[in-house]
Design an enzyme around this catalytic site. Structure first.
Site, PDB file in Angstrom:
ATOM      1  N   HIS A 183       0.255   0.757 -13.291  1.00 45.49           N
ATOM      2  CA  HIS A 183       1.034  -0.424 -13.688  1.00 45.49           C
ATOM      3  C   HIS A 183       2.511  -0.017 -13.756  1.00 45.49           C
ATOM      4  O   HIS A 183       2.845   1.037 -14.303  1.00 45.49           O
ATOM      5  CB  HIS A 183       0.562  -0.940 -15.055  1.00 45.49           C
ATOM      6  CG  HIS A 183       1.265  -2.191 -15.454  1.00 45.49           C
ATOM      7  ND1 HIS A 183       0.954  -3.420 -14.913  1.00 45.49           N
ATOM      8  CD2 HIS A 183       2.292  -2.402 -16.309  1.00 45.49           C
ATOM      9  CE1 HIS A 183       1.756  -4.328 -15.427  1.00 45.49           C
ATOM     10  NE2 HIS A 183       2.583  -3.741 -16.271  1.00 45.49           N
ATOM     11  N   GLY A 224       0.774  -1.237   0.000  1.00 39.84           N
ATOM     12  CA  GLY A 224       0.000   0.000   0.000  1.00 39.84           C
ATOM     13  C   GLY A 224       0.808   1.291   0.000  1.00 39.84           C
ATOM     14  O   GLY A 224       0.338   2.294   0.537  1.00 39.84           O
ATOM     15  N   THR A 225       1.998   1.293  -0.628  1.00 36.74           N
ATOM     16  CA  THR A 225       2.733   2.573  -0.661  1.00 36.74           C
ATOM     17  C   THR A 225       2.030   3.570  -1.591  1.00 36.74           C
ATOM     18  O   THR A 225       2.068   4.775  -1.350  1.00 36.74           O
ATOM     19  CB  THR A 225       4.206   2.397  -1.094  1.00 36.74           C
ATOM     20  OG1 THR A 225       4.259   1.881  -2.419  1.00 36.74           O
ATOM     21  CG2 THR A 225       4.967   1.494  -0.154  1.00 36.74           C
ATOM     22  N   ASN A 226       1.389   3.068  -2.645  1.00 38.14           N
ATOM     23  CA  ASN A 226       0.618   3.982  -3.509  1.00 38.14           C
ATOM     24  C   ASN A 226      -0.598   4.528  -2.763  1.00 38.14           C
ATOM     25  O   ASN A 226      -0.956   5.696  -2.926  1.00 38.14           O
ATOM     26  CB  ASN A 226       0.188   3.271  -4.794  1.00 38.14           C
ATOM     27  CG  ASN A 226       1.306   3.253  -5.812  1.00 38.14           C
ATOM     28  OD1 ASN A 226       1.641   4.284  -6.393  1.00 38.14           O
ATOM     29  ND2 ASN A 226       1.914   2.093  -6.011  1.00 38.14           N
TER      30      ASN A 226
HETATM   31  C1  GRF Z   1       2.917  -1.175  -7.659  1.00 36.09           C
HETATM   32  O1  GRF Z   1       4.134  -1.401  -8.303  1.00 36.09           O
HETATM   33  C2  GRF Z   1       1.813  -1.032  -8.674  1.00 36.09           C
HETATM   34  O2  GRF Z   1       2.220  -0.444  -9.860  1.00 36.09           O
HETATM   35  C3  GRF Z   1       1.409  -2.457  -8.917  1.00 36.09           C
HETATM   36  O3  GRF Z   1       1.498  -3.076  -7.655  1.00 36.09           O
HETATM   37  C4  GRF Z   1       2.459  -2.397  -6.854  1.00 36.09           C
HETATM   38  C5  GRF Z   1       1.781  -1.998  -5.581  1.00 36.09           C
HETATM   39  O4  GRF Z   1       2.680  -1.453  -4.655  1.00 36.09           O
HETATM   40  N1  GRF Z   1       0.116  -2.528  -9.548  1.00 36.09           N
HETATM   41  P1  GRF Z   1       2.162  -0.817  -3.307  1.00 36.09           P
HETATM   42  O5  GRF Z   1       1.297  -1.871  -2.607  1.00 36.09           O
HETATM   43  O6  GRF Z   1       1.364   0.406  -3.641  1.00 36.09           O
HETATM   44  O7  GRF Z   1       3.387  -0.513  -2.528  1.00 36.09           O
END
Ligand code: GRF
Length: 224
Positions: free
Chosen positions: A111, A14-16
């Site tokens: 992505h 969940g860093t995004n």
């Molecule tokens: C990211 O690289 C995103 O592009 C892909 O999954 C990963 C999720 O990373 N779809 P995080 O959980 O947000 O750290």
């Protein structure tokens, strides 16, 4: 500006999601993350949401007797929360067809490559970066796109590149790409909230204030 209620779907770290919490959630952007949904009850992203007082739900198709019940429960929770926008931020499950239909051009995903390279079924997580390294590409990057019925096939909203160096490893490339993911995903959500994204014939046009506006400019302006 109309308030946009956002549901973020995650499966892992969940860093995004954290970037969206830090840059969008209740930050005078007009966007509020009302719900974080995971198919994985152990996803650390759920803890990030709870730390920020955001409601969470675990929905996994194995909990339901039929695909229909699963789909109905999924739609129900989104509608009851008044969700206008869904963001897939590392969500490793399929979104039910009914949701794709109801939220057409209102589901955004990230992505970790420059689509159409290293994408589609089977390209997730480290496999994407391993593919880029094995092929010896000199640039990779990240893509924010709308979600449709084709895996990684919806209209592209923003792409940004990183250089791939000869000594890069899967881990180092993943780190570089994640950094730009944390810029362009919140930026795309901001542009959506501001109603600046138009889909025309499966392509995206970003509506800017002036001739001089561009994505990098919008990035700097937003501090992303
Ligand atoms: C990211 O690289 C995103 O592009 C892909 O999954 C990963 C999720 O990373 N779809 P995080 O959980 O947000 O750290």
């Amino acid at each position: 500006m109309k308030k946009i209620n956002i549901a973020v779907m995650i499966s892992g770290t969940g860093t995004n999601l954290q970037a969206l919490i830090d840059k969008i959630h209740n930050k005078d952007t007009g966007g509020s993350i009302e719900l974080v949904i995971s198919n994985n009850e152990n996803a650390y992203g759920l803890v990030r949401a709870q730390n920020s007082g955001i409601r969470t739900a675990v929905i996994n198709k194995n909990q339901y007797d039929s695909a229909l019940q699963y789909e109905e429960a999924f739609v129900d929770i989104l509608e009851k929360s008044g969700i206008n926008l869904i963001v897939l931020a590392g969500y490793l499950a399929f979104v039910p067809d009914k949701i794709l239909e109801i939220y057409k051009n209102r589901i955004i995903s990230i992505h970790p490559s420059l689509i159409p390279a290293f994408c589609g079924e089977g390209f997730y997580g480290e496999k994407v970066h391993q593919g880029a390294i094995n092929r010896g590409v000199k640039v990779s990057g990240a893509t924010v796109h709308f979600v449709n019925e084709v895996v990684d096939g919806g209209p592209i909203i923003i792409q940004k590149c990183v250089n791939v160096d000869f000594d890069d490893t899967v881990e180092s490339l993943q780190k570089k790409v994640l950094e730009i993911e944390h810029e362009i995903l919140p930026l795309a959500v901001k542009l959506f909230i501001e109603d600046k994204i138009k889909v025309i014939d499966n392509r995206v046009k970003i509506l800017c204030h002036s001739e001089t506006d561009n994505i990098d400019g919008a990035c700097e302006e937003s501090g992303f």
